[in-house]
Design a protein around this motif. Structure first.
Motif, PDB file in Angstrom:
ATOM      1  N   ALA C  30     -39.204 -24.614 105.298  1.00 53.91           N
ATOM      2  CA  ALA C  30     -38.705 -23.249 105.110  1.00 53.91           C
ATOM      3  C   ALA C  30     -38.783 -22.890 103.628  1.00 53.91           C
ATOM      4  CB  ALA C  30     -37.259 -23.146 105.617  1.00 53.91           C
ATOM      5  N   GLY C  31     -38.330 -23.820 102.782  1.00 50.51           N
ATOM      6  CA  GLY C  31     -38.393 -23.597 101.335  1.00 50.51           C
ATOM      7  C   GLY C  31     -39.810 -23.369 100.874  1.00 50.51           C
ATOM      8  N   LEU C  32     -40.722 -24.218 101.381  1.00 55.09           N
ATOM      9  CA  LEU C  32     -42.117 -24.110 100.966  1.00 55.09           C
ATOM     10  C   LEU C  32     -42.698 -22.754 101.356  1.00 55.09           C
ATOM     11  CD1 LEU C  32     -44.370 -25.771  99.644  1.00 55.09           C
ATOM     12  CD2 LEU C  32     -45.112 -26.416 101.928  1.00 55.09           C
ATOM     13  N   ILE C  33     -42.366 -22.294 102.567  1.00 58.44           N
ATOM     14  CA  ILE C  33     -42.889 -21.000 103.029  1.00 58.44           C
ATOM     15  C   ILE C  33     -42.384 -19.869 102.129  1.00 58.44           C
ATOM     16  CG2 ILE C  33     -42.766 -19.315 104.914  1.00 58.44           C
ATOM     17  CD1 ILE C  33     -42.819 -21.793 106.822  1.00 58.44           C
ATOM     18  N   ILE C  34     -41.082 -19.911 101.817  1.00 53.96           N
ATOM     19  CA  ILE C  34     -40.531 -18.881 100.933  1.00 53.96           C
ATOM     20  C   ILE C  34     -41.262 -18.891  99.592  1.00 53.96           C
ATOM     21  CG2 ILE C  34     -38.474 -18.163  99.654  1.00 53.96           C
ATOM     22  CD1 ILE C  34     -36.789 -19.313 101.935  1.00 53.96           C
ATOM     23  N   ILE C  35     -41.453 -20.088  99.042  1.00 51.30           N
ATOM     24  CA  ILE C  35     -42.087 -20.197  97.729  1.00 51.30           C
ATOM     25  C   ILE C  35     -43.517 -19.661  97.771  1.00 51.30           C
ATOM     26  CG2 ILE C  35     -42.946 -21.832  95.991  1.00 51.30           C
ATOM     27  CD1 ILE C  35     -40.483 -23.564  96.734  1.00 51.30           C
ATOM     28  N   VAL C  36     -44.246 -20.066  98.809  1.00 52.87           N
ATOM     29  CA  VAL C  36     -45.632 -19.617  98.919  1.00 52.87           C
ATOM     30  C   VAL C  36     -45.682 -18.085  99.022  1.00 52.87           C
ATOM     31  CG1 VAL C  36     -47.651 -19.589 100.433  1.00 52.87           C
ATOM     32  CG2 VAL C  36     -46.538 -21.758  99.869  1.00 52.87           C
ATOM     33  N   LEU C  37     -44.750 -17.514  99.812  1.00 52.28           N
ATOM     34  CA  LEU C  37     -44.703 -16.059  99.917  1.00 52.28           C
ATOM     35  C   LEU C  37     -44.464 -15.411  98.556  1.00 52.28           C
ATOM     36  CD1 LEU C  37     -42.788 -15.356 103.254  1.00 52.28           C
ATOM     37  CD2 LEU C  37     -45.193 -14.886 102.690  1.00 52.28           C
ATOM     38  N   TYR C  87     -43.245  -6.696  91.280  1.00 54.69           N
ATOM     39  CA  TYR C  87     -43.608  -7.124  89.922  1.00 54.69           C
ATOM     40  C   TYR C  87     -42.597  -8.118  89.366  1.00 54.69           C
ATOM     41  CZ  TYR C  87     -47.696  -4.236  89.258  1.00 54.69           C
ATOM     42  OH  TYR C  87     -48.951  -3.738  89.340  1.00 54.69           O
ATOM     43  N   GLY C  88     -41.350  -7.945  89.779  1.00 55.73           N
ATOM     44  CA  GLY C  88     -40.304  -8.884  89.360  1.00 55.73           C
ATOM     45  C   GLY C  88     -40.588 -10.293  89.836  1.00 55.73           C
ATOM     46  N   ALA C  89     -41.167 -10.414  91.034  1.00 56.38           N
ATOM     47  CA  ALA C  89     -41.519 -11.734  91.564  1.00 56.38           C
ATOM     48  C   ALA C  89     -42.477 -12.429  90.605  1.00 56.38           C
ATOM     49  CB  ALA C  89     -42.154 -11.597  92.946  1.00 56.38           C
ATOM     50  N   ARG C  90     -43.469 -11.678  90.113  1.00 53.18           N
ATOM     51  CA  ARG C  90     -44.440 -12.241  89.187  1.00 53.18           C
ATOM     52  C   ARG C  90     -43.727 -12.748  87.924  1.00 53.18           C
ATOM     53  NH1 ARG C  90     -49.772  -9.147  86.945  1.00 53.18           N
ATOM     54  NH2 ARG C  90     -50.750 -10.155  88.723  1.00 53.18           N
ATOM     55  N   ILE C  91     -42.838 -11.912  87.396  1.00 52.40           N
ATOM     56  CA  ILE C  91     -42.123 -12.306  86.180  1.00 52.40           C
ATOM     57  C   ILE C  91     -41.267 -13.552  86.416  1.00 52.40           C
ATOM     58  CG2 ILE C  91     -40.328 -11.572  84.558  1.00 52.40           C
ATOM     59  CD1 ILE C  91     -41.459  -8.706  84.923  1.00 52.40           C
ATOM     60  N   SER C  92     -40.563 -13.554  87.556  1.00 48.93           N
ATOM     61  CA  SER C  92     -39.702 -14.706  87.848  1.00 48.93           C
ATOM     62  C   SER C  92     -40.499 -15.997  87.964  1.00 48.93           C
ATOM     63  CB  SER C  92     -38.936 -14.468  89.146  1.00 48.93           C
ATOM     64  OG  SER C  92     -37.950 -13.492  88.918  1.00 48.93           O
ATOM     65  N   MET C  93     -41.659 -15.901  88.635  1.00 49.45           N
ATOM     66  CA  MET C  93     -42.493 -17.096  88.776  1.00 49.45           C
ATOM     67  C   MET C  93     -42.953 -17.595  87.409  1.00 49.45           C
ATOM     68  SD  MET C  93     -42.660 -17.965  91.914  1.00 49.45           S
ATOM     69  CE  MET C  93     -41.749 -17.176  93.224  1.00 49.45           C
ATOM     70  N   VAL C 218     -37.122 -25.061  88.740  1.00 50.20           N
ATOM     71  CA  VAL C 218     -37.694 -23.714  88.780  1.00 50.20           C
ATOM     72  C   VAL C 218     -36.648 -22.735  89.299  1.00 50.20           C
ATOM     73  CG1 VAL C 218     -39.478 -22.245  89.775  1.00 50.20           C
ATOM     74  CG2 VAL C 218     -40.041 -24.581  89.093  1.00 50.20           C
ATOM     75  N   GLY C 219     -35.945 -23.149  90.362  1.00 52.63           N
ATOM     76  CA  GLY C 219     -34.895 -22.293  90.916  1.00 52.63           C
ATOM     77  C   GLY C 219     -33.828 -21.998  89.878  1.00 52.63           C
ATOM     78  N   THR C 220     -33.379 -23.069  89.196  1.00 53.44           N
ATOM     79  CA  THR C 220     -32.357 -22.895  88.163  1.00 53.44           C
ATOM     80  C   THR C 220     -32.844 -21.949  87.068  1.00 53.44           C
ATOM     81  OG1 THR C 220     -31.954 -25.228  88.567  1.00 53.44           O
ATOM     82  CG2 THR C 220     -30.716 -24.222  86.778  1.00 53.44           C
ATOM     83  N   PRO C 263     -32.494  -6.527  94.418  1.00 44.06           N
ATOM     84  CA  PRO C 263     -32.837  -7.549  93.418  1.00 44.06           C
ATOM     85  C   PRO C 263     -31.998  -8.813  93.593  1.00 44.06           C
ATOM     86  CG  PRO C 263     -32.440  -5.432  92.367  1.00 44.06           C
ATOM     87  CD  PRO C 263     -32.041  -5.273  93.796  1.00 44.06           C
ATOM     88  N   GLY C 264     -30.737  -8.627  93.985  1.00 47.64           N
ATOM     89  CA  GLY C 264     -29.874  -9.792  94.225  1.00 47.64           C
ATOM     90  C   GLY C 264     -30.417 -10.656  95.341  1.00 47.64           C
ATOM     91  N   ILE C 265     -30.806  -9.990  96.440  1.00 45.47           N
ATOM     92  CA  ILE C 265     -31.351 -10.746  97.580  1.00 45.47           C
ATOM     93  C   ILE C 265     -32.644 -11.456  97.182  1.00 45.47           C
ATOM     94  CG2 ILE C 265     -32.392 -10.513  99.865  1.00 45.47           C
ATOM     95  CD1 ILE C 265     -30.350  -8.313 100.447  1.00 45.47           C
ATOM     96  N   ALA C 266     -33.479 -10.777  96.409  1.00 41.33           N
ATOM     97  CA  ALA C 266     -34.749 -11.381  95.987  1.00 41.33           C
ATOM     98  C   ALA C 266     -34.477 -12.641  95.166  1.00 41.33           C
ATOM     99  CB  ALA C 266     -35.568 -10.381  95.166  1.00 41.33           C
ATOM    100  N   THR C 267     -33.537 -12.553  94.206  1.00 35.66           N
ATOM    101  CA  THR C 267     -33.203 -13.715  93.388  1.00 35.66           C
ATOM    102  C   THR C 267     -32.691 -14.840  94.277  1.00 35.66           C
ATOM    103  OG1 THR C 267     -32.464 -12.108  91.760  1.00 35.66           O
ATOM    104  CG2 THR C 267     -31.979 -14.422  91.314  1.00 35.66           C
ATOM    105  N   LEU C 268     -31.771 -14.479  95.165  1.00 31.83           N
ATOM    106  CA  LEU C 268     -31.200 -15.476  96.056  1.00 31.83           C
ATOM    107  C   LEU C 268     -32.276 -16.185  96.862  1.00 31.83           C
ATOM    108  CD1 LEU C 268     -28.108 -15.776  97.805  1.00 31.83           C
ATOM    109  CD2 LEU C 268     -29.856 -15.198  99.466  1.00 31.83           C
ATOM    110  N   LEU C 269     -33.194 -15.426  97.422  1.00 27.33           N
ATOM    111  CA  LEU C 269     -34.240 -16.013  98.263  1.00 27.33           C
ATOM    112  C   LEU C 269     -35.125 -16.962  97.455  1.00 27.33           C
ATOM    113  CD1 LEU C 269     -35.537 -13.258 100.707  1.00 27.33           C
ATOM    114  CD2 LEU C 269     -34.412 -15.419 101.254  1.00 27.33           C
TER     115      LEU C 269
END
Lengths: 324, 337, 291
Positions: C30-37, C87-93, C218-220, C263-269
């Motif tokens: 499940a974690g891997l799928i979320i990360i890949v997404l 775009y935030g996803a890109r920055i977070s990664m 990475v999560g931290t 944005p909160g949900i995105a960070t959490l996920l």
């Protein structure tokens, strides 16, 4: 006989701190004032029970551990005086085969890169020459070169030990220390490896130090045998002399305790030794063996006996055979 | 057999389901142990000797292990038909076991005297004080010096040899120790300590009238201890006989090879080469129906790869399982000097 | 004598074996799928985002989700929330990867040297590490950013630096255990140099605990950068960084809940994904936790 190696008063002590707070450190005398010579072409067996320091001795001789005191002369040159580069160069000539074929091969490396590692370190030749050498040495130790892309865990214990031997022999050394090289193997495989070691010795003119706790193996393979007890040599003799005449009570006890593979002998054996091997951290005073020795005298409790040549080439450290 | 049989195993088949396939650890194994006898189960790693022992006291993890068929009759009862509860009771009282590494089988946080006393309290309904006294008595029986003091030691304060003595004491804690299973009891010990432990086991066997199933790879230990011997190879029994029959007249090619592999064999007094068995112990995953030793055997013929041979009885109590028995006996004894 | 009798059939390589165990582990998958997404979204954000994340439509500000053609609505300046999140996803990664790389690089070197040489070297390094650990972690990060000046780059560096101690300790612990193996001594006997032993032999065998630590890291890092941005010490407006998005819209939590919630949900996920995978990897790679 040419002297290949001279070990003079070698000592290797470990400081054991029981806990970080105490300033009183115990000292473990793993190798305590050991001297012997090794002639070219010999197979010198070193036997003793766990904690006698035989393995530490083997590793210190190759300068894999630092010494505490003493000298190791290889063709007359003191190994511990050598500079880093000289020592690295000399490693080509002296090699080691380890006990545990499971932990002595890096599990992440393929067989080919395990065997070509020494060749690369010592700039053996072009990549093509190295590949050729790896294949020829694999054949020589009895592993099909076809398997060179496999990982160590894909081989059985005996095959891994062959790989360990292949590595040690890749650079054509003249001197090899075998530290319990067959102890972890099944009996039928052990015999194959012993034969291999003997064949390779003949072919490459090797000198071995063969460290083992299995007396039958040491007696079979060695030309001369050292018996160690708690960091000290108690007896040295040629294989034949030692068979005929065991001078030190510990040697006698050790050999009589070894189970014979003849059920008809089982009731004829004399049982000598009692008690446990004492801790090497705080060995008994005087002769370390006296608490277990049926013949102990007063002097045995007070003073350690010197290693004396009692017959030609036959040394023992025991007060029963000498005056103080 | 005129003696009384204590335990008999018939046609035991045990396999393990692994991800790589089915490992047939023990196949068609039958053996028996008489009262007061020492039976040595000898073989190299992976031959199934430990699995056999664990089948007796049902310590095989299931899954992945499966006892396919067979029976284990102990004093008239089939252990494989008993409930877990019944087997557990038996394990504490009449079938005891000692292992290679005593440290792992002793609880490091309890004093050894208490651990021993617990055995009495659990199975014999004793008061703590009485049980402790019994524990000290047992420590004396296994020749631990100053047992009154040692009873208050923790396992790590004892040497390997002493710990193995404690394990033996624990195994003797039952009133009528019928069978003791010793799985490589001295392999982790030094030779001088090994000699003491073997001596002790022999002494005790006479004193408390127990039978001993000795599992070992060391032919020296077999020669010193055993009354009878069962030789196993890759899950199969290949030879069975008295200790004298096995050592004086080994007849299965594997037994011959095993004895010839020993550097202590008299024939190597003046030789510099051992007669080794070529090849390696087979992978238990890829065993066929044939004799598992066929690919390492000097006498093997086509039939050896097709089916496992039947029994050939050579003398009373001495049998081998080999297709080419007559040929091997004629030629094999010659090479075995 | 044919010595090759009984060579076991080729077993699966260790990597394949681990992949197999990973497939069995549901949470890790499940974690891997979320990360890949998230990775895909990050990589393809220009393609996926329906609009420019910075484009303002003041007249359409605070549009609720599914109104005015905005799937997730707009923020207080009328920017498309979905595009900003993408775009935030890109920055977070990027934040996660870069700050973990910094901690990894220095942590591995420091931990390796400390464990390999031991003795006085080890003592000095470990005392320094202890000193760093004595500071509350987030305080240390804030101090570093304060010194360097608030910006996204400096936030990454600060997070990277303040995480070095935990990497160094993980590396040190596994090297200490690994270097006792005979293969290290065997390779030294062959004449291998210290550097070859450290990074060629020992390090590859310590990858399991390191990769667990890095995955969790990475999560931290994503969480920390969000925190720093929230405090105004990380990304600066108008960057579509999740933490910053939460910070700048926190006053609308009652009037326009979606601006702060998504944005909160995105960070959490994202953090959840890395934590699930990290825990799964630990189960698979750490034999002490395996049966």
């Amino acid at each position: 006989m040419d002297k290949l190696l001279e070990v003079k008063n070698l000592k290797k002590y470990y400081h054991i701190s029981s806990n970080n707070m105490s300033s009183q450190n115990a000292v473990l005398k793993a190798v305590d004032d050991v001297s012997f010579d090794l002639g070219k072409g010999e197979i010198l067996g070193i036997v003793g029970e766990s904690g006698c320091g035989k393995s530490t001795l083997g590793k210190t001789i190759l300068r894999l551990h630092d010494k505490t005191d003493g000298q190791v002369l290889y063709h007359g040159d003191d190994l511990f005086e050598m500079k880093h580069q000289e020592m690295t160069a000399l490693r080509k000539q002296m090699q080691m085969v380890f006990q545990d074929p499971f932990s002595s091969l890096n599990p992440r490396k393929k067989i080919s890169s395990l065997i070509d590692q020494p060749l690369r370190i010592h700039n053996y030749g072009t990549p093509a020459e190295i590949v050729e050498k790896v294949e020829s040495i694999m054949e020589e130790v009895g592993i099909n070169p076809h398997y060179k892309k496999r990982f160590p865990h894909q081989f059985s214990g005996g095959q891994r030990q062959r790989i360990g031997i292949a590595r040690a022999l890749a650079l054509n050394p003249e001197f090899v220390v075998c530290d319990e090289a067959v102890s972890a193997l099944d009996v039928s495989v052990q015999a194959q490896i012993l034969n291999l070691l003997l064949d390779l010795r003949e072919k490459h003119d090797l000198t071995y130090i063969f460290i083992a706790h299995d007396l039958a193996v040491v007696e079979f393979i060695s030309t001369r045998i050292i018996v160690m007890y708690l960091g000290k040599i108690v007896e040295v003799a040629s294989k034949e002399d030692l068979k005929k005449n065991r001078l030190h009570p510990y040697t006698k006890a050790l050999f009589s305790a070894f189970p014979m593979t003849d059920p008809h002998q089982r009731d004829k054996k004399e049982k000598i030794v009692m008690g446990d091997v004492p801790s090497p951290i705080n060995p008994p005073s005087g002769c370390h063996f006296h608490p277990r020795c049926p013949f102990a005298k007063d002097i045995c409790r007070q003073e350690y006996p010197p290693l004396k040549e009692l017959e030609s080439g036959h040394f023992a450290a025991c007060w029963l055979h000498q005056e103080s | 057999m005129s003696e009384e049989t204590l335990l008999s195993m018939e046609n035991i088949n045990v396999h393990f389901n692994t991800r790589r396939g089915v490992v047939k650890a023990v196949r068609d194994l039958s053996l028996y142990i008489n009262k007061g006898e020492t039976l040595a189960l000898v073989g190299e790693s992976g031959c199934g000797k430990s699995v056999t022992a664990h089948t007796i006291n049902q310590l095989i993890p299931m899954p992945p292990g499966v006892i396919e068929s067979g029976s284990v009759i102990f004093q008239g009862r089939d252990l494989l038909q008993c409930t877990q509860r019944e087997v557990q009771d038996l394990r504490g009282t009449q079938i005891s076991m000692i292992f290679q590494e005593p440290m792992t089988s002793l609880n490091p946080v309890f004093k050894i005297g208490d651990q021993l006393a617990d055995v009495f309290m659990a199975h014999q309904d004793m008061k703590k004080k009485e049980a402790l006294a019994k524990a000290v008595e047992l420590l004396k029986l296994v020749k631990i010096p100053s047992p009154e003091k040692r009873a208050y030691d923790y396992p790590h304060q004892l040497s390997g040899g002493m710990r193995q003595r404690v394990m033996i004491a624990m195994a003797l804690a039952s009133p009528d120790s019928g069978l003791m299973i010793a799985d490589e009891p001295t392999t982790a010990l030094d030779v001088t300590i090994q000699a003491q432990i073997l001596d002790l086991l022999n002494d005790l066997k006479d004193k408390v009238n127990m039978s001993l199933l000795l599992i070992t790879h060391d032919m020296g230990v077999v020669a010193e201890m055993a009354d009878r011997v069962v030789v196993m190879y890759a899950g199969r029994k290949v030879e069975e006989g008295t200790v004298y029959q096995i050592f004086d007249n080994p007849s299965h090619p594997y037994t011959l090879g095993l004895l010839n592999s020993l550097p202590s064999n008299d024939k190597y007094k003046n030789s510099t080469r051992l007669e080794a068995i070529p090849g390696n112990v087979p992978d238990l995953l890829s065993l066929g129906e044939g004799c598992p030793f066929a690919n390492r055997c000097n006498w093997s013929s086509d039939v050896c790869n097709k089916s496992f041979p039947g029994k050939t009885e050579l003398a009373e109590g001495h049998s081998i399982w080999c297709h080419n028995a007559t040929k091997v006996i004629a030629e094999g004894t010659k090479t075995n000097g | 004598m044919n010595e090759n009798i009984g060579v076991p059939e080729l077993e699966e390589s260790p990597l394949k074996e681990h992949w197999h165990s990973l497939r069995q582990n549901k949470t890790a998958m499940a974690g891997l799928i979320i990360i890949v997404l998230f990775l895909l979204v990050g990589i393809f954000s220009p393609v996926l985002a329906p609009m420019d994340p910075l484009e303002q439509h003041i007249e359409l500000r605070k549009s609720a989700p599914f109104t005015n053609g905005y799937i997730l609505g707009t923020d207080d300046l009328g920017r498309d929330l979905l595009s900003r999140l993408i775009y935030g996803a890109r920055i977070s990664m990027i934040i996660g990867v870069i700050s973990v790389s910094i901690s990894l690089f220095f942590g591995v070197i420091i931990g390796m040297i400390s464990a390999y040489y031991g003795g006085i070297v080890d003592k000095i390094i470990m005392r320094l590490i202890d000193m760093m650990l004595a500071f509350p972690y987030i305080l240390l990060t804030i101090v570093i950013v304060a010194v360097l000046g608030p910006s996204l780059t400096n936030a990454m560096i600060a997070i990277g630096i303040s995480q070095i101690p935990s990497y160094a300790r993980v590396v040190r612990a596994s090297v200490l255990a690994e270097k006792e193996n005979d293969y290290v001594l065997a390779e030294r006997a062959l004449g291998a140099s210290d550097r070859e032993l450290m990074f060629g032999s020992i390090l590859p065998n310590c990858l399991a605990p390191i990769s667990v630590q890095a995955t969790l890291g990475v999560g931290t890092a994503i969480l920390d950068s969000a925190a720093l941005s929230f405090l105004g010490l990380g990304a600066q407006p108008p960057t579509p960084e999740w933490g910053l998005m939460i910070a700048s819209s926190k006053e609308f939590i009652t009037s326009a809940w979606w601006i702060v919630t998504f944005p909160g949900i995105a960070t959490l996920l994202a953090v959840l994904g890395f934590n699930l995978l990290g825990d799964g990897l630990r189960d698979i790679l750490d034999p002490r936790l395996r049966d």
